[in-house]
Write a protein that holds these residues in place. Structure first.
Motif, PDB file in Angstrom:
ATOM      1  N   PRO A  53       0.804  -1.226   0.000  1.00  0.00           N
ATOM      2  CA  PRO A  53       0.000   0.000   0.000  1.00  0.00           C
ATOM      3  C   PRO A  53       0.836   1.275   0.000  1.00  0.00           C
ATOM      4  O   PRO A  53       0.478   2.256  -0.656  1.00  0.00           O
ATOM      5  CB  PRO A  53      -0.826  -0.125   1.287  1.00  0.00           C
ATOM      6  N   LEU A  54       1.975   1.262   0.722  1.00  0.00           N
ATOM      7  CA  LEU A  54       2.847   2.436   0.730  1.00  0.00           C
ATOM      8  C   LEU A  54       3.440   2.687  -0.656  1.00  0.00           C
ATOM      9  O   LEU A  54       3.483   3.823  -1.131  1.00  0.00           O
ATOM     10  CB  LEU A  54       3.961   2.263   1.759  1.00  0.00           C
ATOM     11  N   PHE A 106      -6.636   4.018  -4.795  1.00  0.00           N
ATOM     12  CA  PHE A 106      -7.722   3.363  -4.068  1.00  0.00           C
ATOM     13  C   PHE A 106      -7.235   2.094  -3.371  1.00  0.00           C
ATOM     14  O   PHE A 106      -7.773   1.711  -2.329  1.00  0.00           O
ATOM     15  CB  PHE A 106      -8.888   3.050  -5.008  1.00  0.00           C
ATOM     16  N   THR A 107      -6.226   1.430  -3.939  1.00  0.00           N
ATOM     17  CA  THR A 107      -5.620   0.285  -3.266  1.00  0.00           C
ATOM     18  C   THR A 107      -5.028   0.717  -1.930  1.00  0.00           C
ATOM     19  O   THR A 107      -5.219   0.074  -0.897  1.00  0.00           O
ATOM     20  CB  THR A 107      -4.528  -0.342  -4.148  1.00  0.00           C
ATOM     21  N   ALA A 108      -4.292   1.836  -1.957  1.00  0.00           N
ATOM     22  CA  ALA A 108      -3.678   2.349  -0.724  1.00  0.00           C
ATOM     23  C   ALA A 108      -4.729   2.852   0.256  1.00  0.00           C
ATOM     24  O   ALA A 108      -4.645   2.608   1.465  1.00  0.00           O
ATOM     25  CB  ALA A 108      -2.697   3.464  -1.069  1.00  0.00           C
ATOM     26  N   SER A 145      -4.598   9.589   7.061  1.00  0.00           N
ATOM     27  CA  SER A 145      -3.530  10.477   7.506  1.00  0.00           C
ATOM     28  C   SER A 145      -2.215  10.137   6.809  1.00  0.00           C
ATOM     29  O   SER A 145      -1.452  11.024   6.428  1.00  0.00           O
ATOM     30  CB  SER A 145      -3.356  10.381   9.024  1.00  0.00           C
ATOM     31  N   VAL A 146      -1.941   8.843   6.620  1.00  0.00           N
ATOM     32  CA  VAL A 146      -0.707   8.419   5.956  1.00  0.00           C
ATOM     33  C   VAL A 146      -0.735   8.812   4.489  1.00  0.00           C
ATOM     34  O   VAL A 146       0.245   9.344   3.944  1.00  0.00           O
ATOM     35  CB  VAL A 146      -0.517   6.895   6.106  1.00  0.00           C
ATOM     36  N   THR A 147      -1.861   8.563   3.809  1.00  0.00           N
ATOM     37  CA  THR A 147      -1.954   8.922   2.402  1.00  0.00           C
ATOM     38  C   THR A 147      -1.840  10.435   2.214  1.00  0.00           C
ATOM     39  O   THR A 147      -1.254  10.898   1.238  1.00  0.00           O
ATOM     40  CB  THR A 147      -3.286   8.425   1.797  1.00  0.00           C
ATOM     41  N   VAL A 206     -16.483  11.252  -0.163  1.00  0.00           N
ATOM     42  CA  VAL A 206     -17.527  10.384  -0.711  1.00  0.00           C
ATOM     43  C   VAL A 206     -16.958   9.019  -1.097  1.00  0.00           C
ATOM     44  O   VAL A 206     -17.522   7.968  -0.752  1.00  0.00           O
ATOM     45  CB  VAL A 206     -18.195  11.051  -1.928  1.00  0.00           C
ATOM     46  N   PHE A 207     -15.838   9.006  -1.820  1.00  0.00           N
ATOM     47  CA  PHE A 207     -15.285   7.731  -2.271  1.00  0.00           C
ATOM     48  C   PHE A 207     -14.692   6.926  -1.121  1.00  0.00           C
ATOM     49  O   PHE A 207     -14.668   5.701  -1.165  1.00  0.00           O
ATOM     50  CB  PHE A 207     -14.238   7.956  -3.365  1.00  0.00           C
ATOM     51  N   LYS A 208     -14.196   7.600  -0.099  1.00  0.00           N
ATOM     52  CA  LYS A 208     -13.720   6.877   1.087  1.00  0.00           C
ATOM     53  C   LYS A 208     -14.881   6.147   1.750  1.00  0.00           C
ATOM     54  O   LYS A 208     -14.761   4.980   2.147  1.00  0.00           O
ATOM     55  CB  LYS A 208     -13.075   7.859   2.072  1.00  0.00           C
TER      56      LYS A 208
END
Length: 296
Positions: A9-10, A226-228, A235-237, A167-169
């Motif tokens: 993911p990172l 979206f994978t991540a 917060s990381v993204t 919305v997408f989250k």
């Protein structure tokens, strides 16, 4: 989540960020009208994903929810303003303005989710808007200025982007990253199809740049994103996405020969610092759920 399970993911969010950093350069090089570029950006990924679902009989797309269709519509308006804005102003101006989206996310969180904004964060938001004002100041605040028009379009696009992230989250709970990317492109591709009948179809280098942009940013970058997003805290993204600013600035200078004025550097630094400290302040408020909701 273990460090090993976070590795992919990172890498995904870093790869998505670097690809997105090249977006402004592709838009400038393609020089395609905004509605037609919006069609390329969404129709090419949509066709590719449709073929994928047709060939993968075991994969199910899932019925679209009202929430994900709302996000898709907001994405259509955002993209039109994004492409139009970049045609009026420079990439270095644009990336500074666009990166104010976390500021709008904080404001929308207070407006729609009734989240409290601490006094410290209120000052930081004022700092961010002051930075936006400094970036604007190079155009002299003249409404007829191309820079002013372009940056204003991008500012609205930035605000809309903050809504689409929320919305997408929320929608990603029901859909995997492939389905989310499909629906993200569905409404814009349909809305911008009439553009094919109003503007000449691009040829040569313009066609190549528009197509490459659509594949790399419209498909690959968002699949990675979206994978991540599905496996990492928002917060990381958000923190890793700061790389997009520096990548975009470097490409604007190296590829397009743009210059970085003091307005861009000072105003951009104020925006970035504000967003950084607001995000860190939100992380200290409590559990992971609070951090995720506040940061997006």
């Amino acid at each position: 989540m273990s460090s090993r399970s976070q590795f992919i993911p990172l890498l995904s969010i870093i790869g998505a960020t670097m690809l997105m950093a090249s977006a402004g350069v592709f838009i400038k090089l393609a020089a395609v009208p905004a509605p037609l570029m919006s069609w390329f950006r969404t129709a090419v990924p949509l066709v590719a994903l449709t073929i994928f679902y047709l060939l993968s009989g075991h994969r199910r797309l899932g019925k679209p929810s009202a929430l994900i269709l709302l996000g898709s519509f907001l994405n259509a308006v955002r993209l039109l303003l994004l492409f139009a804005g970049y045609l009026f102003t420079s990439v270095s101006n644009g990336i500074m303005i666009l990166y104010s989206w976390p500021v709008f996310a904080t404001l929308f969180g207070a407006l729609f989710l009734k989240e409290r904004i601490p006094l410290r964060n209120r000052f930081l938001l004022l700092l961010a808007f002051a930075g936006i004002g400094i970036v604007y100041s190079q155009s002299g605040f003249e409404i007829e200025s191309r820079d002013f028009i372009g940056m204003s379009m991008l500012l609205i696009s930035s605000a809309l982007y903050s809504l689409t992230v929320i919305v997408f989250k929320a929608a990603s709970v029901r859909y995997d990253q492939i389905a989310t990317t499909f629906y993200q492109n569905l409404i814009p591709a349909l809305l911008f199809t009439p553009a094919l009948f109003f503007w000449p179809f691009p040829t040569g280098a313009s066609l190549a740049y528009a197509s490459l942009y659509a594949v790399l940013i419209g498909l690959v970058a968002f699949l990675l994103f979206f994978t991540a997003l599905k496996h990492l805290p928002a917060s990381v993204t958000a923190h890793l996405s700061y790389l997009e600013v520096f990548g975009a600035l470097a490409l604007s200078v190296l590829v397009l020969g743009e210059t970085l004025s003091w307005n861009k550097l000072v105003g951009g630094a104020m925006i970035l610092l504000s967003v950084l400290f607001v995000s860190r302040g939100n992380q200290n408020k409590g559990g992971e759920d609070q951090k995720t909701e506040a940061d997006i």
